[in-house]
Design a protein around this motif. Structure first.
Motif: not given
Length: 999
Positions: A390-407
């Motif tokens: 959550r800290e990483f996401l909040d450090a983005r210009p748009d904290p509410t945007a989705s983000f990519g994930l590979n697994k």
């Protein structure tokens, strides 16, 4: 492994049973002549030399020819012929028992002169073998090894003699269909590590019947080879580095990156990691950087004990769960019969039946690659998001945007593919003498069929996983426990069932050939008789690939192509199933009608320095359903200077029509290698993504222009000066092109054969040959590799894009992901490229003598044989007017090209009465790792073989391969398993014992 009873097996067993009854009836007659069995098995007085259609008395070839026999096959200790063929200097590695990823379903293909298996024509007793894939290549696993009498290999084009596909040359497997008697053969082998056991058992029965008017032979065999896992060898236990791990990995959108200040504070270092890098998820909920493994906390276990050291991009060890050598179970049956219906009419037929299965295991599914566009999007509201994330996401210009994930889905297990293949080929014909001169005719028909099914497990549905991620409950409402993608994942059986997809693909290849030839003496010249062979052939090939419905609906994300065949900016499709590459159905057929003529012309004889001079001319016209009419021709000279010296050479024009796969192949997902931006010492190289700030592109004299091109391609200004790309693979796709035309090859050879006559018995059986070859292929069918696309676009050679124009043709062959800036959609469509050319020298020496002739007493005899290959040049030009890339003396992990300048296969064999002892020497020369300053030293392997003729009917043999237990040359990433398993010995020291009993 077990085989199910199929319609093909029942059909084959019926036919084989009929042959067996015929042969068993004939066997007593053969057994009565046990002392003359060898004579009966000998070929007739008139023979046909590989590379020619003309029957002749002598065994002299105008083409460079190398012959190996059954004893050479036995010395390898292998149950398949591929081992010996890949050891020969004329061959570069093809797919083999170590080709797992990239693999070929357990097939073994030959690659003569490194020009490609699709340019190497494989024959059996001078006739074509049904292809095993859409590219028209033959799997030599289907040839019964125990019945191989010898293998004749000629270099250079042979299209005038045999038609399409013979641009590099011909490998002709000659089976002993004249065998008489009963022979049982068994062999067992195992490595010093106690794994990789091989077994083979063969029974052969043959003999004459009906007062010698007929002859029949039947050979039935079974062979097995056990698997060896990569973890069983130190050099491969840590291999197959891949950035997609079971912990999950995120590359944040380049337009919505966490701040550098936050990254510095979180990792406790200043600018040690850029926000554009990859971040993984520890099991305690914290995040770590793949570059330098900052804050990495190992879950424990051998698969995690690699690539953790600072300064190295952390990556998952796929080798720990992968396979080093493919297991094989094979049944072979070959039956041949001939019967003299009348004085000038002989009926002949042969049947080949092979059934084999091979398993391959890959690491668990990476879903689905290095780009978030291909991977998953996680909403910022996912309930499994940890406090650190959550800290990483909040450090983005748009904290509410989705983000990519590979697994990587370790919770499902490894990806297993089981290939089961059934091959059936039957040939029947009439041959005999014509009622004039010494003319003879041969009319034949041939049908071959290859059925293959591939069962796959371990696939993952992209849409199912995305539904779990999008679900407000984290997927708990869809399957028990839901799906937590961060860190090691444990899935309930209901969740595994929800996302897992098994599949079954089927392939059918068919080939039909009708051929008629006549040959004989035409007229007499002062130097001898002019002999001619002429004929006609009709050939039809068809191929059908039917993928599982789940895979066939997996439309890869590919560029939408405009009328010019290049991307127009749009994109279509989306990956649904990952694990094994998504594939589309493929069906197609081609046919040709061909006419050919060959003439042997004696020019002069018995002149000073011209004992005999002969000219062989050949011409073939082929009318293909796909490309229309093409022509091939040859002109060979055979000059006997005097009794001990022959000079030979000639020119060939050869053609190859595009294969079904090259013409009609659908656009399927691929994962091409592009290497990395630095070498093992961390120095910048021209590899990886050219926009990576660590590579030679961004640190060279044109760094400013490279930067501008990266921006023009879509890499954001916020990311361009901190961009890193840690994977060695990108997403791409391959496909056919119906507008292809034929390839054309011009070949010339010149050589000499010397048999000295020093008036001494010591040298009476010494012979040596040396041949120079030069092959130039134009309009080469192929695709520009992802590596060459990037190098061409970013002007690595200085001539392909000197203005660094984003509209350059090379730059149009790939795209950049709008979210991350990573390279995607490498366009690998088949095209008629520019030119491929190679040249070199082959040397062969054979020398046999009795030790008594050397003054050493009556202590037996020695036989020495050496075949040496020197590769002068191997050059490829991707586009007309572009540079030629010299590859001789190099090895390349990104494309799997291996071109040692020197390669040698030699043997010394001693015999004394019933005992024999042989030493075999294999040498692969030094090679530079392409596009780096590193090199791999030359390597030598030695094999030991002993034999004992216990009696006239029983022979015992034993051997040790890789006597000194030499490990393969390794480098990272290597072609596979940190090495090239087709070039280097990957098994280590191994032992085998075999027995042959003949009655």
């Amino acid at each position: 492994m077990t085989f199910s009873i199929t319609r093909e097996r029942l059909l084959a067993s019926t036919m084989i049973g009929g042959f067996a009854a015929l042969v068993l009836a004939a066997a007593p007659a053969a057994a009565q002549d046990g002392a003359t069995a060898a004579a009966q098995a000998a070929p007739s007085e008139d023979i046909v030399v590989t590379g020619s259609r003309i029957v002749r008395k002598d065994y002299s070839s105008t083409s460079p020819i190398v012959t190996v026999g059954q004893s050479d096959l036995q010395a390898t200790g292998s149950v398949t012929a591929e081992t010996l063929m890949n050891d020969m200097p004329q061959f570069m590695p093809g797919t083999s028992n170590g080709s797992v990823n990239p693999g070929n379903g357990g097939q073994a293909n030959l690659n003569l002169r490194g020009l490609g298996s699709n340019r190497t024509l494989v024959l059996m007793n001078g006739r074509r073998i049904v292809p095993s894939n859409a590219n028209g290549t033959v799997d030599i696993n289907l040839i019964p090894s125990a019945l191989i009498r010898n293998v004749e290999v000629i270099s250079g084009g042979a299209s005038a003699t045999y038609g399409s596909d013979a641009l590099a040359g011909v490998a002709n497997f000659i089976l002993n269909d004249n065998f008489s008697g009963v022979q049982l053969d068994a062999q067992y082998g195992v490595t010093e590590q106690g794994d990789g056991a091989t077994q083979s058992y063969t029974m052969t029965i043959g003999g004459r019947f009906d007062d010698g008017r007929g002859h029949a032979v039947l050979s039935v065999g079974r062979s097995t080879r056990e698997a060896i896992m990569s973890s069983a060898r130190g050099f491969s236990a840590v291999s197959g580095r891949n950035s997609v791990s079971p912990l999950g990995v995120t590359t944040f959108d380049s337009t919505n990156l966490p701040s550098q200040a936050f990254i510095n504070n979180y990792l406790g270092c200043t600018n040690c990691v850029t926000p554009t890098g990859e971040f993984g998820y520890n099991t305690d909920g914290s995040l770590f950087s793949h570059v330098g493994a900052y804050n990495f906390k190992s879950p424990g276990g051998p698969e995690w004990d690699a690539y953790h050291e600072p300064g190295v991009a952390w990556a998952y060890n796929t080798g720990a769960t992968g396979m080093l050598s493919i297991p094989l179970e094979r049944w072979n049956a070959f039956a041949a019969a001939r019967y003299e219906l009348a004085d000038s009419i002989e009926l002949y037929s042969n049947v080949l039946f092979t059934q084999y299965s091979a398993d391959t295991i890959l690491s668990p599914t990476p879903m689905p690659g290095p780009s978030p566009t291909y991977g998953f999007r996680v909403p910022s509201t996912n309930p499994f998001i940890t406090a650190d994330l959550r800290e990483f996401l909040d450090a983005r210009p748009d904290p509410t945007a989705s983000f990519g994930l590979n697994k990587r889905f370790n919770a499902i297990g490894g990806r297993l593919a089981r290939d089961s293949t059934t091959v059936f080929q039957v040939t029947a014909g009439l041959r005999g003498d014509l009622p004039f001169g010494d003319w003879r005719y041969d009319l034949s028909g041939q049908y071959g069929r290859v059925d293959n099914s591939t069962e796959q497990s371990g696939n993952v549905s992209r849409s199912a996983v995305q539904r779990l991620l999008d679900d407000p409950t984290g997927g708990a409402s869809l399957c028990e426990g839901g799906f937590n993608p961060f860190g090691l994942t444990t899935l309930s059986q209901s969740c595994i069932a929800y996302i897992n997809r098994n599949s079954k693909n089927s392939t059918l290849s068919e080939q039909t050939i009708f051929e008629g030839t006549v040959q004989g003496g035409l007229f007499q010249l002062p130097a001898g008789q002019v002999r001619v062979a002429l004929g006609a052939q009709y050939r039809e090939d068809s191929f059908a690939f039917r993928p599982d419905s789940g895979l066939s609906q997996s439309n890869p994300i590919v560029p939408h192509l405009g009328a010019d065949g290049l991307p127009d900016g749009g994109r279509i499709g989306g990956v649904e199933v990952a694990g094994f590459n998504p594939v589309q159905p493929l069906t197609g057929s081609t046919n040709s009608t061909e006419f050919f003529v060959e003439a042997l012309i004696p020019v002069v004889t018995d002149l000073p320095l011209i004992k005999r001079l002969e000219l062989t001319l050949g011409y073939r016209y082929s009318d293909y359903s796909t490309i229309g009419g093409v022509q091939a021709y040859k002109a060979d000279v055979d000059w006997t200077v005097f009794d001990n010296l022959r000079v030979r050479g000639g020119i060939q024009r050869a053609v190859r029509a595009p294969s079904i796969g090259e013409l009609y192949g659908n656009r399927d997902i691929s994962s091409p290698q592009i290497g990395g931006p630095v070498n093992a010492q961390g120095a910048p190289v021209f590899g990886g993504d050219p926009c990576d700030i660590r590579g030679a592109y961004r640190n060279g004299p044109d760094a400013a222009q490279v930067r501008q091109l990266c921006l023009a391609q879509g890499l954001s200004a916020a990311a361009v000066d901190s961009y890193v790309f840690n994977s060695t693979q990108i997403q791409g796709f391959v496909g056919g092109n119906v507008n292809l035309k034929e390839e054309t090859a011009d070949t010339w050879t010149v050589g000499a054969v010397y048999r000295p006559n020093f008036g001494s018995a010591l040298f009476s059986r010494l012979s040596a040959s040396i041949d120079y070859y030069s092959i130039k292929i134009t309009d080469v069918v192929g695709s520009i590799t992802a590596t060459n696309q990037l190098q061409g676009c970013f002007n690595a050679t200085g001539v392909t894009n000197p203005t660094y124009d984003a509209n350059n043709g090379y730059c149009q062959l790939f795209e950049r992901d709008p979210l991350t800036g990573n390279v995607i959609n490498s366009l690998g469509l088949q095209q008629n490229l520019a030119t491929l050319k190679t040249s070199g020298i082959d040397l062969q020496v054979d020398w046999s003598f009795d030790l008594a002739d050397a003054g050493l007493g009556n202590l037996g005899s020695l036989n020495l044989n050496y075949v040496v290959g020197w590769l002068r040049a191997w050059q490829r030009q991707d586009a007309a007017g572009g540079p030629f890339n010299e590859r001789a003396g190099t090895i390349d992990s990104t494309n799997g090209f291996t071109f040692p300048k020197w390669k040698m296969l030699g043997s010394v064999n001693y015999s004394n009465g019933p005992f024999g002892l042989g030493l075999r020497w294999r040498r692969v020369g030094k090679m530079d790792i392409y596009n780096t300053t590193n090199s791999l030293p030359a390597i030598n392997y030695f094999d030991l073989l002993t034999s004992w003729n216990v009696s006239d009917s029983f022979v015992l043999r034993m051997g040790v391969n890789n006597l000194t237990d030499k490990a393969p040359r390794t480098w990272t990433p290597g072609i596979q398993s940190n090495t090239d398993p087709s070039t280097y010995d990957i098994l280590g020291r191994r032992f085998f014992v075999g027995v042959t009993s003949r009655f």
